[in-house]
Design a protein around this motif. Structure first.
Motif, PDB file in Angstrom:
ATOM      1  N   VAL A   1      -5.628  -5.408   3.227  1.00 53.40           N
ATOM      2  CA  VAL A   1      -7.047  -5.071   3.247  1.00 53.40           C
ATOM      3  C   VAL A   1      -7.617  -5.069   1.836  1.00 53.40           C
ATOM      4  O   VAL A   1      -6.884  -4.937   0.852  1.00 53.40           O
ATOM      5  CB  VAL A   1      -7.283  -3.700   3.916  1.00 53.40           C
ATOM      6  N   ASP A   2      -8.928  -5.200   1.760  1.00 57.48           N
ATOM      7  CA  ASP A   2      -9.623  -5.081   0.486  1.00 57.48           C
ATOM      8  C   ASP A   2      -9.790  -3.592   0.205  1.00 57.48           C
ATOM      9  O   ASP A   2     -10.507  -2.908   0.947  1.00 57.48           O
ATOM     10  CB  ASP A   2     -10.979  -5.774   0.568  1.00 57.48           C
ATOM     11  N   PRO A   3      -9.148  -3.060  -0.838  1.00 54.07           N
ATOM     12  CA  PRO A   3      -9.224  -1.623  -1.103  1.00 54.07           C
ATOM     13  C   PRO A   3     -10.648  -1.113  -1.330  1.00 54.07           C
ATOM     14  O   PRO A   3     -10.926   0.058  -1.082  1.00 54.07           O
ATOM     15  CB  PRO A   3      -8.385  -1.435  -2.370  1.00 54.07           C
ATOM     16  N   ALA A   4     -11.543  -1.983  -1.734  1.00 58.37           N
ATOM     17  CA  ALA A   4     -12.934  -1.587  -1.954  1.00 58.37           C
ATOM     18  C   ALA A   4     -13.720  -1.515  -0.648  1.00 58.37           C
ATOM     19  O   ALA A   4     -14.873  -1.084  -0.642  1.00 58.37           O
ATOM     20  CB  ALA A   4     -13.616  -2.560  -2.922  1.00 58.37           C
ATOM     21  N   LYS A   5     -13.101  -1.927   0.450  1.00 61.14           N
ATOM     22  CA  LYS A   5     -13.799  -1.973   1.741  1.00 61.14           C
ATOM     23  C   LYS A   5     -13.075  -1.172   2.821  1.00 61.14           C
ATOM     24  O   LYS A   5     -13.086  -1.517   3.996  1.00 61.14           O
ATOM     25  CB  LYS A   5     -13.973  -3.428   2.167  1.00 61.14           C
ATOM     26  N   ILE A   6     -12.450  -0.077   2.419  1.00 65.13           N
ATOM     27  CA  ILE A   6     -11.712   0.762   3.370  1.00 65.13           C
ATOM     28  C   ILE A   6     -12.644   1.353   4.426  1.00 65.13           C
ATOM     29  O   ILE A   6     -12.271   1.454   5.602  1.00 65.13           O
ATOM     30  CB  ILE A   6     -10.919   1.870   2.632  1.00 65.13           C
ATOM     31  N   GLU A   7     -13.862   1.739   4.045  1.00 70.90           N
ATOM     32  CA  GLU A   7     -14.797   2.294   5.044  1.00 70.90           C
ATOM     33  C   GLU A   7     -15.091   1.284   6.140  1.00 70.90           C
ATOM     34  O   GLU A   7     -15.129   1.638   7.319  1.00 70.90           O
ATOM     35  CB  GLU A   7     -16.089   2.746   4.374  1.00 70.90           C
ATOM     36  N   GLN A   8     -15.297   0.024   5.778  1.00 72.12           N
ATOM     37  CA  GLN A   8     -15.550  -1.011   6.776  1.00 72.12           C
ATOM     38  C   GLN A   8     -14.309  -1.242   7.640  1.00 72.12           C
ATOM     39  O   GLN A   8     -14.423  -1.456   8.848  1.00 72.12           O
ATOM     40  CB  GLN A   8     -15.979  -2.325   6.102  1.00 72.12           C
ATOM     41  N   PHE A   9     -13.130  -1.177   7.013  1.00 73.69           N
ATOM     42  CA  PHE A   9     -11.895  -1.325   7.790  1.00 73.69           C
ATOM     43  C   PHE A   9     -11.763  -0.182   8.794  1.00 73.69           C
ATOM     44  O   PHE A   9     -11.349  -0.396   9.932  1.00 73.69           O
ATOM     45  CB  PHE A   9     -10.672  -1.384   6.867  1.00 73.69           C
ATOM     46  N   GLU A  10     -12.123   1.026   8.386  1.00 78.97           N
ATOM     47  CA  GLU A  10     -12.059   2.163   9.308  1.00 78.97           C
ATOM     48  C   GLU A  10     -13.008   1.962  10.491  1.00 78.97           C
ATOM     49  O   GLU A  10     -12.663   2.294  11.631  1.00 78.97           O
ATOM     50  CB  GLU A  10     -12.365   3.455   8.575  1.00 78.97           C
ATOM     51  N   GLN A  11     -14.197   1.405  10.251  1.00 76.32           N
ATOM     52  CA  GLN A  11     -15.130   1.113  11.350  1.00 76.32           C
ATOM     53  C   GLN A  11     -14.520   0.087  12.299  1.00 76.32           C
ATOM     54  O   GLN A  11     -14.589   0.233  13.528  1.00 76.32           O
ATOM     55  CB  GLN A  11     -16.455   0.596  10.798  1.00 76.32           C
TER      56      GLN A  11
END
Length: 101
Positions: free
Chosen positions: A10-20
């Motif tokens: 995953v892109d560590p800067a986009k963890i919130e989007q990954f959680e969604q």
């Protein structure tokens, strides 16, 4: 029973989007006959690895679920989160059989 183990980079800067993205897929697996065991997100150490584990009673039932990909509007919407955000760089799926107590 089969268990699908999905390993993500995953892109560590986009963890919130990954959680969604993950929240949507947990709902979809459970709604369509599987049991989602959760997503496991980076905490310490490597910051770009994540895992998902979910089970279906049989490979045939998993294949019925997979037939909805790209067709069912809820599945398309869940994938859109991943695709539009770029939160998933790569993933690999493996099937395993659990040995439970």
């Amino acid at each position: 029973m089969i268990t699908c183990v999905v390993e993500y980079v995953v892109d560590p800067a986009k963890i919130e989007q990954f959680e969604q993205f993950a929240q949507r897929w947990m709902e979809l697996v459970n709604r369509h006959g599987g049991t989602h065991h959760g997503y496991f997100l980076p905490s310490e150490g490597a910051s770009d690895k994540a895992l998902a584990l979910f089970s279906f009673p049989s490979l045939a039932e998993y294949e019925q679920y997979r037939a909805l990909f790209g067709v069912d509007p809820d599945f398309v919407a869940a994938d859109r989160i991943r695709d539009e955000s770029g939160c998933v760089l790569r993933y690999d799926r493996t099937f395993m059989r659990p040995l439970l107590p």
